[in-house]
Write a protein that holds these residues in place. Structure first.
Motif, mmCIF file in Angstrom:
data_model
loop_
_atom_site.group_PDB
_atom_site.id
_atom_site.type_symbol
_atom_site.label_atom_id
_atom_site.label_comp_id
_atom_site.label_asym_id
_atom_site.label_seq_id
_atom_site.Cartn_x
_atom_site.Cartn_y
_atom_site.Cartn_z
ATOM 1 N N LEU A 189 5.858 -7.881 -0.334
ATOM 2 C CA LEU A 189 7.256 -8.011 -0.733
ATOM 3 C C LEU A 189 7.674 -6.807 -1.578
ATOM 4 N N VAL A 190 8.948 -6.487 -1.548
ATOM 5 C CA VAL A 190 9.480 -5.338 -2.284
ATOM 6 C C VAL A 190 9.382 -5.573 -3.787
ATOM 7 N N GLY A 191 8.952 -4.552 -4.513
ATOM 8 C CA GLY A 191 8.876 -4.665 -5.963
ATOM 9 C C GLY A 191 8.408 -3.366 -6.579
ATOM 10 N N PRO A 192 8.432 -3.283 -7.911
ATOM 11 C CA PRO A 192 8.115 -2.027 -8.599
ATOM 12 C C PRO A 192 6.626 -1.724 -8.657
ATOM 13 N N SER A 193 6.292 -0.469 -8.469
ATOM 14 C CA SER A 193 4.941 0.033 -8.703
ATOM 15 C C SER A 193 5.055 1.143 -9.739
ATOM 16 N N SER A 194 4.397 0.981 -10.882
ATOM 17 C CA SER A 194 4.513 1.986 -11.945
ATOM 18 C C SER A 194 4.023 3.347 -11.472
ATOM 19 N N ILE A 195 3.053 3.348 -10.566
ATOM 20 C CA ILE A 195 2.511 4.609 -10.043
ATOM 21 C C ILE A 195 3.601 5.385 -9.304
ATOM 22 N N ILE A 196 4.283 4.699 -8.392
ATOM 23 C CA ILE A 196 5.331 5.352 -7.609
ATOM 24 C C ILE A 196 6.540 5.691 -8.474
ATOM 25 N N PRO A 226 0.564 -6.132 -6.192
ATOM 26 C CA PRO A 226 -0.804 -6.572 -5.877
ATOM 27 C C PRO A 226 -1.515 -5.564 -4.983
ATOM 28 N N GLY A 227 -2.784 -5.335 -5.278
ATOM 29 C CA GLY A 227 -3.587 -4.438 -4.445
ATOM 30 C C GLY A 227 -3.504 -2.977 -4.845
ATOM 31 N N ILE A 228 -2.565 -2.625 -5.722
ATOM 32 C CA ILE A 228 -2.427 -1.244 -6.179
ATOM 33 C C ILE A 228 -2.942 -1.172 -7.608
ATOM 34 N N ALA A 229 -4.092 -0.513 -7.811
ATOM 35 C CA ALA A 229 -4.751 -0.495 -9.127
ATOM 36 C C ALA A 229 -4.891 -1.930 -9.628
ATOM 37 N N ASP A 230 -5.375 -2.790 -8.764
ATOM 38 C CA ASP A 230 -5.372 -4.234 -9.022
ATOM 39 C C ASP A 230 -6.520 -4.871 -8.244
ATOM 40 N N PRO A 231 -7.204 -5.866 -8.826
ATOM 41 C CA PRO A 231 -8.339 -6.497 -8.141
ATOM 42 C C PRO A 231 -7.966 -7.259 -6.877
ATOM 43 N N GLY A 232 -6.648 -7.527 -6.694
ATOM 44 C CA GLY A 232 -6.208 -8.275 -5.519
ATOM 45 C C GLY A 232 -6.514 -7.616 -4.198
ATOM 46 N N ALA A 233 -6.837 -6.322 -4.217
ATOM 47 C CA ALA A 233 -7.139 -5.611 -2.965
ATOM 48 C C ALA A 233 -8.289 -6.265 -2.192
ATOM 49 N N VAL A 234 -9.239 -6.864 -2.911
ATOM 50 C CA VAL A 234 -10.390 -7.485 -2.218
ATOM 51 C C VAL A 234 -9.942 -8.707 -1.426
ATOM 52 N N ILE A 235 -8.929 -9.406 -1.913
ATOM 53 C CA ILE A 235 -8.403 -10.568 -1.193
ATOM 54 C C ILE A 235 -7.631 -10.124 0.044
ATOM 55 N N VAL A 236 -6.870 -9.041 -0.094
ATOM 56 C CA VAL A 236 -6.129 -8.506 1.044
ATOM 57 C C VAL A 236 -7.092 -8.067 2.146
ATOM 58 N N LYS A 237 -8.158 -7.388 1.756
ATOM 59 C CA LYS A 237 -9.169 -6.951 2.722
ATOM 60 C C LYS A 237 -9.795 -8.146 3.439
ATOM 61 N N LEU A 238 -10.110 -9.180 2.678
ATOM 62 C CA LEU A 238 -10.720 -10.378 3.247
ATOM 63 C C LEU A 238 -9.754 -11.075 4.200
ATOM 64 N N ALA A 239 -8.466 -11.073 3.841
ATOM 65 C CA ALA A 239 -7.461 -11.681 4.716
ATOM 66 C C ALA A 239 -7.414 -10.976 6.067
ATOM 67 N N HIS A 240 -7.457 -9.651 6.049
ATOM 68 C CA HIS A 240 -7.465 -8.894 7.310
ATOM 69 C C HIS A 240 -8.699 -9.233 8.145
ATOM 70 N N GLU A 241 -9.834 -9.358 7.483
ATOM 71 C CA GLU A 241 -11.071 -9.685 8.197
ATOM 72 C C GLU A 241 -11.000 -11.052 8.869
ATOM 73 N N LYS A 242 -10.218 -11.958 8.289
ATOM 74 C CA LYS A 242 -10.086 -13.315 8.823
ATOM 75 C C LYS A 242 -8.903 -13.464 9.779
ATOM 76 N N GLY A 243 -8.212 -12.354 10.040
ATOM 77 C CA GLY A 243 -7.074 -12.402 10.959
ATOM 78 C C GLY A 243 -5.832 -13.033 10.364
ATOM 79 N N ILE A 244 -5.712 -13.009 9.034
ATOM 80 C CA ILE A 244 -4.584 -13.608 8.333
ATOM 81 C C ILE A 244 -3.476 -12.578 8.143
ATOM 82 N N GLN A 245 -2.245 -12.968 8.406
ATOM 83 C CA GLN A 245 -1.115 -12.047 8.237
ATOM 84 C C GLN A 245 -0.857 -11.789 6.759
ATOM 85 N N VAL A 246 -0.717 -10.507 6.410
ATOM 86 C CA VAL A 246 -0.430 -10.091 5.038
ATOM 87 C C VAL A 246 1.026 -9.641 4.964
ATOM 88 N N VAL A 247 1.780 -10.228 4.023
ATOM 89 C CA VAL A 247 3.211 -9.945 3.916
ATOM 90 C C VAL A 247 3.509 -9.323 2.549
#
Length: 244
Positions: A127-134, A104-125
């Motif tokens: 998890l380990v997993g595959p990224s095709s880019i890496i 999520p958040g890597i070449a993915d629309p979810g980045a906007v939710i992560v950004k919004l979470a930071h703005e609201k002081g919400i902890q972002v966690v």
């Protein structure tokens, strides 16, 4: 009634294959981390509901699907819906964020939710997993010290040619690997364009179906690629170029 405690936003990676068919995710990660997270998370923001439900079922068959509260975030989602999506977090509920595949958040629309979470002081966690880019970069043999992911290429033929020429020049001037993707049904046409536009001695890595049994990762010069036929139609691919 609003809780004084904020929930946490969990970033849950998804593989292209069923989790049991891939060796990319360590065996102790799925049961101990992702499955445990899914066990206590009922709210999800996902790119594709069908994909998300299938993944959750494969990881945690005991999870009751009717209890899942899923919001879909894709190119059709209105910006005004974003705050509504994260409301459970503000009410003390945890949310899982899932891409259609990958992180999520890597070449993915979810980045906007992560950004919004930071703005609201919400902890972002995350998890380990595959990224095709890496994974593609790791397997390419190209420069992992300096690289750039450029997303999708322009559709217009002239704009695409100019973009590829620019990436080729940047890779040589900065000794920097240049990564990009294409809509899967256009992959074969893009491959034709790459072989016509790029210089013969430019290195090109094609990495497709990463984590699937049909995984294909090869790095050759453009001139060498002209001697090999690769059918990439409708196969998720990462392309990397580097001119030494």
């Amino acid at each position: 009634m609003k809780s004084n405690t904020l929930g946490k936003l969990y970033l849950i990676p998804i593989t292209l294959s069923n989790p049991g068919e891939t060796t990319v995710v360590p065996e102790d990660v799925l049961p101990q981390t992702i499955k445990r997270t899914i066990d206590f998370v009922d709210y999800y923001i996902v790119e594709n509901e069908k994909t998300a439900r299938k993944f959750i079922k494969s990881i945690h068959p005991e999870k009751k699907q009717p209890e899942l509260k899923i919001s879909v975030l894709n190119k059709h989602t209105e910006i005004t819906e974003h705050n509504e999506f994260i409301q459970p977090l503000l009410n003390g509920k945890n949310i899982g964020l899932m891409s259609e595949s990958g992180c999520p958040g890597i070449a993915d629309p979810g980045a906007v939710i992560v950004k919004l979470a930071h703005e609201k002081g919400i902890q972002v966690v995350p998890l380990v997993g595959p990224s095709s880019i890496i994974l593609a970069l790791m397997a390419s043999g190209m420069n992992g010290q300096s690289f750039a992911f450029n997303g999708y290429l322009p559709i217009d033929k002239n704009d695409k040619k100019q973009a590829l020429k620019n990436f080729e020049r940047l890779s040589q001037d900065k000794n920097q690997s240049q990564l990009f993707i294409e809509t899967p049904y256009r992959n074969n046409k893009l491959m034709e364009d790459l072989l016509q536009i790029l210089q013969p001695n430019t290195y090109l890595c094609v990495a497709c179906d990463i984590t699937l049994p049909t995984e294909f990762i090869k790095t050759k010069t453009v001139n060498e690629w002209k001697k090999e036929k690769a059918d990439l139609h409708n196969r998720p691919c990462i392309f990397i170029i580097h001119k030494m």
